[in-house]
Design a protein around this motif. Sequence first.
Motif, PDB file in Angstrom:
ATOM      1  N   LEU A  79       0.828  -1.202   0.000  1.00 26.57           N
ATOM      2  CA  LEU A  79       0.000   0.000   0.000  1.00 26.57           C
ATOM      3  C   LEU A  79       0.864   1.254   0.000  1.00 26.57           C
ATOM      4  O   LEU A  79       0.637   2.181  -0.775  1.00 26.57           O
ATOM      5  N   THR A  82       4.206   0.841  -3.172  1.00 21.38           N
ATOM      6  CA  THR A  82       3.997   0.433  -4.556  1.00 21.38           C
ATOM      7  C   THR A  82       3.344   1.570  -5.326  1.00 21.38           C
ATOM      8  O   THR A  82       2.467   2.256  -4.813  1.00 21.38           O
ATOM      9  N   ARG A  83       3.767   1.748  -6.539  1.00 28.46           N
ATOM     10  CA  ARG A  83       3.193   2.795  -7.397  1.00 28.46           C
ATOM     11  C   ARG A  83       1.934   2.258  -8.078  1.00 28.46           C
ATOM     12  O   ARG A  83       1.781   1.052  -8.251  1.00 28.46           O
ATOM     13  N   PRO A  84       1.052   3.159  -8.487  1.00 32.23           N
ATOM     14  CA  PRO A  84      -0.211   2.718  -9.104  1.00 32.23           C
ATOM     15  C   PRO A  84       0.011   1.872 -10.353  1.00 32.23           C
ATOM     16  O   PRO A  84       0.870   2.179 -11.175  1.00 32.23           O
ATOM     17  N   GLU A  85      -0.780   0.823 -10.476  1.00 29.65           N
ATOM     18  CA  GLU A  85      -0.775   0.021 -11.699  1.00 29.65           C
ATOM     19  C   GLU A  85      -1.736   0.610 -12.721  1.00 29.65           C
ATOM     20  O   GLU A  85      -1.507   0.511 -13.922  1.00 29.65           O
ATOM     21  N   THR A  87      -4.747   4.047 -13.207  1.00 30.94           N
ATOM     22  CA  THR A  87      -5.343   5.278 -12.689  1.00 30.94           C
ATOM     23  C   THR A  87      -6.619   5.537 -13.467  1.00 30.94           C
ATOM     24  O   THR A  87      -6.836   4.970 -14.540  1.00 30.94           O
ATOM     25  N   LEU A 133       0.963   8.098   1.485  1.00 33.12           N
ATOM     26  CA  LEU A 133       0.598   7.536   0.189  1.00 33.12           C
ATOM     27  C   LEU A 133       1.293   8.255  -0.969  1.00 33.12           C
ATOM     28  O   LEU A 133       0.822   8.208  -2.108  1.00 33.12           O
ATOM     29  N   GLU A 135       3.775   7.613  -2.843  1.00 33.97           N
ATOM     30  CA  GLU A 135       4.090   6.775  -4.003  1.00 33.97           C
ATOM     31  C   GLU A 135       2.863   6.505  -4.858  1.00 33.97           C
ATOM     32  O   GLU A 135       2.978   6.173  -6.033  1.00 33.97           O
ATOM     33  N   ARG A 136       1.673   6.624  -4.286  1.00 34.89           N
ATOM     34  CA  ARG A 136       0.431   6.360  -5.014  1.00 34.89           C
ATOM     35  C   ARG A 136      -0.210   7.637  -5.554  1.00 34.89           C
ATOM     36  O   ARG A 136      -1.299   7.598  -6.106  1.00 34.89           O
ATOM     37  N   TRP A 137       0.444   8.769  -5.382  1.00 40.62           N
ATOM     38  CA  TRP A 137      -0.087  10.043  -5.851  1.00 40.62           C
ATOM     39  C   TRP A 137      -0.137  10.087  -7.371  1.00 40.62           C
ATOM     40  O   TRP A 137       0.806   9.689  -8.041  1.00 40.62           O
ATOM     41  N   ASP A 144      -5.482   6.762  -8.078  1.00 39.41           N
ATOM     42  CA  ASP A 144      -5.108   5.351  -8.007  1.00 39.41           C
ATOM     43  C   ASP A 144      -6.243   4.642  -7.271  1.00 39.41           C
ATOM     44  O   ASP A 144      -6.552   5.000  -6.125  1.00 39.41           O
ATOM     45  N   ALA A 147      -5.362   3.547  -3.665  1.00 36.95           N
ATOM     46  CA  ALA A 147      -5.303   4.644  -2.697  1.00 36.95           C
ATOM     47  C   ALA A 147      -6.708   5.119  -2.339  1.00 36.95           C
ATOM     48  O   ALA A 147      -7.005   5.378  -1.164  1.00 36.95           O
TER      49      ALA A 147
END
Length: 160
Positions: A79, A82-85, A87, A133, A135-137, A144, A147
């Motif tokens: 969570l 990890t970066r978004p797969e 969006t 979060l 990395e998930r921005w 994401d 997120a």
Amino acid sequence: MRAAWEAGSDLPLPRRLLAALNAGDAAGGDRRGRQSAALLCAGPGRGYGGLTDDWVNLRADDHADPCRELARLLDVHDLLFTRPETTRPLTDEELAWLRALLITQGHATALPGGPWDADTEAAAWALFGTENLEERWVGGGQVDPVALAYLRAQYPAPIR
């Protein structure tokens, strides 16, 4: 363990290693008993923000069920690091919910309705930072889904 390793060929390396570790534990594990489990994966630039090579470095020490605890820690790690797969754009309802949350949580005193704007962007970035979060921005009115699901779970009550 080998069968679990081979069956997990479509999984990311940390998940594949965890599956093998769980299989070993289920087959009887260490005859000295359960106490700890660890997971270490490295790769060039795989660490936080691409700044280190430490991809995953987790330990569950002195725990009654160390493999289960290691799985929980890996979920948290995924969570936060990890970066978004994928969006997608925020829906109007999600944007309204997010703006209300940003005000309620003190990231803005007021935000306009309508399309995504710079004030919403700045406040949302502050919320993502507070929740670790970064990395998930995504920004720009995109989100994401992981997120968003996390934030919805953290702040489930309708915000007025």
